[in-house]
Design a protein around this motif. Structure first.
Motif, PDB file in Angstrom:
ATOM      1  N   ALA A 112      -3.431  -4.672  13.583  1.00 33.60           N
ATOM      2  CA  ALA A 112      -3.722  -5.069  12.201  1.00 33.60           C
ATOM      3  C   ALA A 112      -4.627  -4.062  11.493  1.00 33.60           C
ATOM      4  CB  ALA A 112      -4.338  -6.463  12.171  1.00 33.60           C
ATOM      5  N   ALA A 113      -5.575  -3.473  12.202  1.00 33.29           N
ATOM      6  CA  ALA A 113      -6.480  -2.490  11.582  1.00 33.29           C
ATOM      7  C   ALA A 113      -5.694  -1.270  11.093  1.00 33.29           C
ATOM      8  CB  ALA A 113      -7.566  -2.070  12.560  1.00 33.29           C
ATOM      9  N   ALA A 114      -4.736  -0.819  11.886  1.00 34.57           N
ATOM     10  CA  ALA A 114      -3.907   0.323  11.471  1.00 34.57           C
ATOM     11  C   ALA A 114      -3.032  -0.070  10.285  1.00 34.57           C
ATOM     12  CB  ALA A 114      -3.049   0.816  12.634  1.00 34.57           C
ATOM     13  N   GLY A 115      -2.544  -1.295  10.256  1.00 36.26           N
ATOM     14  CA  GLY A 115      -1.757  -1.779   9.129  1.00 36.26           C
ATOM     15  C   GLY A 115      -2.594  -1.851   7.868  1.00 36.26           C
ATOM     16  N   ARG A 116      -3.800  -2.414   7.977  1.00 38.07           N
ATOM     17  CA  ARG A 116      -4.707  -2.540   6.833  1.00 38.07           C
ATOM     18  C   ARG A 116      -5.027  -1.178   6.241  1.00 38.07           C
ATOM     19  NH1 ARG A 116      -8.928  -3.410   9.170  1.00 38.07           N
ATOM     20  NH2 ARG A 116      -8.713  -5.584   9.757  1.00 38.07           N
ATOM     21  N   SER A 117      -5.157  -0.166   7.073  1.00 33.97           N
ATOM     22  CA  SER A 117      -5.528   1.167   6.573  1.00 33.97           C
ATOM     23  C   SER A 117      -4.437   1.803   5.708  1.00 33.97           C
ATOM     24  CB  SER A 117      -5.885   2.094   7.736  1.00 33.97           C
ATOM     25  OG  SER A 117      -4.730   2.429   8.480  1.00 33.97           O
ATOM     26  N   GLN A 118      -3.232   1.273   5.754  1.00 35.52           N
ATOM     27  CA  GLN A 118      -2.148   1.809   4.924  1.00 35.52           C
ATOM     28  C   GLN A 118      -2.123   1.178   3.539  1.00 35.52           C
ATOM     29  OE1 GLN A 118      -0.684   4.440   6.226  1.00 35.52           O
ATOM     30  NE2 GLN A 118      -1.931   3.957   8.014  1.00 35.52           N
ATOM     31  N   LEU A 119      -2.872   0.088   3.350  1.00 36.03           N
ATOM     32  CA  LEU A 119      -2.846  -0.665   2.103  1.00 36.03           C
ATOM     33  C   LEU A 119      -3.800  -0.097   1.056  1.00 36.03           C
ATOM     34  CD1 LEU A 119      -2.914  -4.303   3.533  1.00 36.03           C
ATOM     35  CD2 LEU A 119      -0.923  -2.938   2.890  1.00 36.03           C
ATOM     36  N   CYS A 120      -3.469  -0.324  -0.198  1.00 42.05           N
ATOM     37  CA  CYS A 120      -4.366   0.007  -1.298  1.00 42.05           C
ATOM     38  C   CYS A 120      -5.571  -0.926  -1.220  1.00 42.05           C
ATOM     39  CB  CYS A 120      -3.667  -0.172  -2.642  1.00 42.05           C
ATOM     40  SG  CYS A 120      -2.247   0.923  -2.879  1.00 42.05           S
ATOM     41  N   ALA A 121      -6.721  -0.476  -1.695  1.00 39.29           N
ATOM     42  CA  ALA A 121      -7.966  -1.238  -1.593  1.00 39.29           C
ATOM     43  C   ALA A 121      -7.846  -2.685  -2.093  1.00 39.29           C
ATOM     44  CB  ALA A 121      -9.093  -0.504  -2.313  1.00 39.29           C
ATOM     45  N   PRO A 122      -7.230  -2.949  -3.253  1.00 39.67           N
ATOM     46  CA  PRO A 122      -7.150  -4.353  -3.705  1.00 39.67           C
ATOM     47  C   PRO A 122      -6.357  -5.257  -2.758  1.00 39.67           C
ATOM     48  CG  PRO A 122      -6.651  -2.870  -5.524  1.00 39.67           C
ATOM     49  CD  PRO A 122      -6.726  -2.041  -4.267  1.00 39.67           C
ATOM     50  N   ALA A 123      -5.420  -4.703  -2.009  1.00 39.66           N
ATOM     51  CA  ALA A 123      -4.596  -5.504  -1.102  1.00 39.66           C
ATOM     52  C   ALA A 123      -5.284  -5.763   0.237  1.00 39.66           C
ATOM     53  CB  ALA A 123      -3.257  -4.810  -0.863  1.00 39.66           C
ATOM     54  N   GLY A 126      -5.552   7.707  -6.663  1.00 43.58           N
ATOM     55  CA  GLY A 126      -6.355   8.933  -6.635  1.00 43.58           C
ATOM     56  C   GLY A 126      -5.532  10.061  -6.051  1.00 43.58           C
ATOM     57  N   ALA A 127      -6.043  10.693  -5.035  1.00 39.93           N
ATOM     58  CA  ALA A 127      -5.332  11.808  -4.412  1.00 39.93           C
ATOM     59  C   ALA A 127      -4.480  11.357  -3.233  1.00 39.93           C
ATOM     60  CB  ALA A 127      -6.333  12.856  -3.938  1.00 39.93           C
ATOM     61  N   ASP A 128      -4.515  10.074  -2.912  1.00 44.49           N
ATOM     62  CA  ASP A 128      -3.811   9.579  -1.736  1.00 44.49           C
ATOM     63  C   ASP A 128      -2.739   8.568  -2.141  1.00 44.49           C
ATOM     64  OD1 ASP A 128      -3.250   9.468   0.931  1.00 44.49           O
ATOM     65  OD2 ASP A 128      -5.073   8.411   1.509  1.00 44.49           O
ATOM     66  N   TRP A 129      -1.953   8.142  -1.190  1.00 43.46           N
ATOM     67  CA  TRP A 129      -0.886   7.162  -1.398  1.00 43.46           C
ATOM     68  C   TRP A 129      -1.199   5.941  -0.556  1.00 43.46           C
ATOM     69  CZ3 TRP A 129       3.242   8.111  -4.665  1.00 43.46           C
ATOM     70  CH2 TRP A 129       3.305   9.405  -5.180  1.00 43.46           C
ATOM     71  N   CYS A 130      -0.785   4.753  -1.008  1.00 42.62           N
ATOM     72  CA  CYS A 130      -1.049   3.532  -0.254  1.00 42.62           C
ATOM     73  C   CYS A 130       0.011   2.481  -0.569  1.00 42.62           C
ATOM     74  CB  CYS A 130      -2.440   2.991  -0.571  1.00 42.62           C
ATOM     75  SG  CYS A 130      -2.735   2.673  -2.317  1.00 42.62           S
ATOM     76  N   VAL A 131       0.129   1.516   0.335  1.00 43.95           N
ATOM     77  CA  VAL A 131       1.069   0.413   0.152  1.00 43.95           C
ATOM     78  C   VAL A 131       0.411  -0.590  -0.796  1.00 43.95           C
ATOM     79  CG1 VAL A 131       2.291  -1.482   1.287  1.00 43.95           C
ATOM     80  CG2 VAL A 131       2.099   0.738   2.429  1.00 43.95           C
ATOM     81  N   ALA A 132       1.057  -0.822  -1.925  1.00 37.61           N
ATOM     82  CA  ALA A 132       0.506  -1.723  -2.940  1.00 37.61           C
ATOM     83  C   ALA A 132       1.092  -3.125  -2.841  1.00 37.61           C
ATOM     84  CB  ALA A 132       0.774  -1.167  -4.334  1.00 37.61           C
ATOM     85  N   GLY A 133       2.253  -3.269  -2.214  1.00 35.24           N
ATOM     86  CA  GLY A 133       2.854  -4.582  -2.131  1.00 35.24           C
ATOM     87  C   GLY A 133       3.980  -4.649  -1.120  1.00 35.24           C
ATOM     88  N   GLU A 134       4.297  -5.875  -0.735  1.00 38.19           N
ATOM     89  CA  GLU A 134       5.382  -6.144   0.211  1.00 38.19           C
ATOM     90  C   GLU A 134       6.060  -7.426  -0.242  1.00 38.19           C
ATOM     91  OE1 GLU A 134       5.839  -7.705   4.816  1.00 38.19           O
ATOM     92  OE2 GLU A 134       3.970  -6.746   4.227  1.00 38.19           O
ATOM     93  N   ALA A 135       7.371  -7.428  -0.218  1.00 40.08           N
ATOM     94  CA  ALA A 135       8.125  -8.611  -0.637  1.00 40.08           C
ATOM     95  C   ALA A 135       9.411  -8.703   0.183  1.00 40.08           C
ATOM     96  CB  ALA A 135       8.469  -8.526  -2.122  1.00 40.08           C
ATOM     97  N   PRO A 136       9.946  -9.905   0.343  1.00 39.83           N
ATOM     98  CA  PRO A 136      11.248 -10.031   1.009  1.00 39.83           C
ATOM     99  C   PRO A 136      12.321  -9.313   0.201  1.00 39.83           C
ATOM    100  CG  PRO A 136      10.201 -12.177   0.697  1.00 39.83           C
ATOM    101  CD  PRO A 136       9.401 -11.186  -0.070  1.00 39.83           C
ATOM    102  N   GLY A 137      13.306  -8.788   0.885  1.00 35.24           N
ATOM    103  CA  GLY A 137      14.427  -8.125   0.196  1.00 35.24           C
ATOM    104  C   GLY A 137      14.339  -6.625   0.294  1.00 35.24           C
ATOM    105  N   GLY A 138      15.172  -5.972  -0.479  1.00 30.98           N
ATOM    106  CA  GLY A 138      15.211  -4.513  -0.469  1.00 30.98           C
ATOM    107  C   GLY A 138      16.435  -4.037  -1.208  1.00 30.98           C
ATOM    108  N   HIS A 139      16.603  -2.734  -1.248  1.00 30.25           N
ATOM    109  CA  HIS A 139      17.748  -2.120  -1.914  1.00 30.25           C
ATOM    110  C   HIS A 139      18.786  -1.738  -0.865  1.00 30.25           C
ATOM    111  CE1 HIS A 139      15.541  -1.833  -5.635  1.00 30.25           C
ATOM    112  NE2 HIS A 139      14.564  -1.185  -5.037  1.00 30.25           N
TER     113      HIS A 139
END
Length: 161
Positions: free
Chosen positions: A66-77, A140-153
């Motif tokens: 979970a810690a490694a997963g959390r580190s991929q998220l944007c701060a608000p998430a 900022g200068a980095d990228w992060c996961v902002a959201g996750e939802a069921p489904g996809g393209h």
């Protein structure tokens, strides 16, 4: 007299408006290459960074880290992540195992890069593949996961010459 003064102030403000907008980045400078424009990333970089962030998150799901997963998220998430992620329907819940996770498509979306995935989950003897759509954005200068939802393209068809 007050009307003349107000009209003069309005004319002066309108005359200065192009200079104010130029300072905000709304004027000229469109001739600069993308590499010289801070805050603008080429499409290839955006897709690559989005793929990297989501792959790291998927790897964390498989490893139940979970810690490694959390580190991929944007701060608000990150705020409510721990309780939601390890809850009954969370990505890191104890009662199921993620046996396989693959990225199936990456494309630009309204809120950032949209990364479609297929996640195979095993609970006891039952196995199910579920599509998840991740939104990855630049922070900022980095990228992060902002959201996750069921489904996809559905993956875009490949064109062969």
């Amino acid at each position: 007299m007050a009307v003349t003064h107000s009209r003069s102030a309005l004319v002066a403000a309108l005359a200065l408006l192009p200079f104010a907008l130029f300072g905000c980045g709304l004027g000229g400078d469109d001739e600069k290459p993308a590499a010289e424009q801070p805050g603008r990333a080429p499409a290839e970089e955006a897709a690559t960074k989005a793929r990297e962030r989501v792959q790291a998150y998927l790897d964390a799901m498989i490893a139940k880290d979970a810690a490694a997963g959390r580190s991929q998220l944007c701060a608000p998430a990150q705020g409510g992540f721990d309780s939601a992620a390890t809850g009954p329907n969370g990505d890191f819940a104890d009662h199921f195992t993620v046996t396989e996770a693959a990225i199936t498509d990456v494309r630009p979306g309204a809120a950032g890069q949209e990364v479609s995935t297929s996640v195979t989950v095993t609970v006891g003897a039952r196995e199910a593949a579920r599509p998840l759509l991740f939104t990855v954005t630049r922070s900022g200068a980095d990228w992060c996961v902002a959201g996750e939802a069921p489904g996809g393209h559905t993956p875009a068809p490949t064109v062969t010459p």
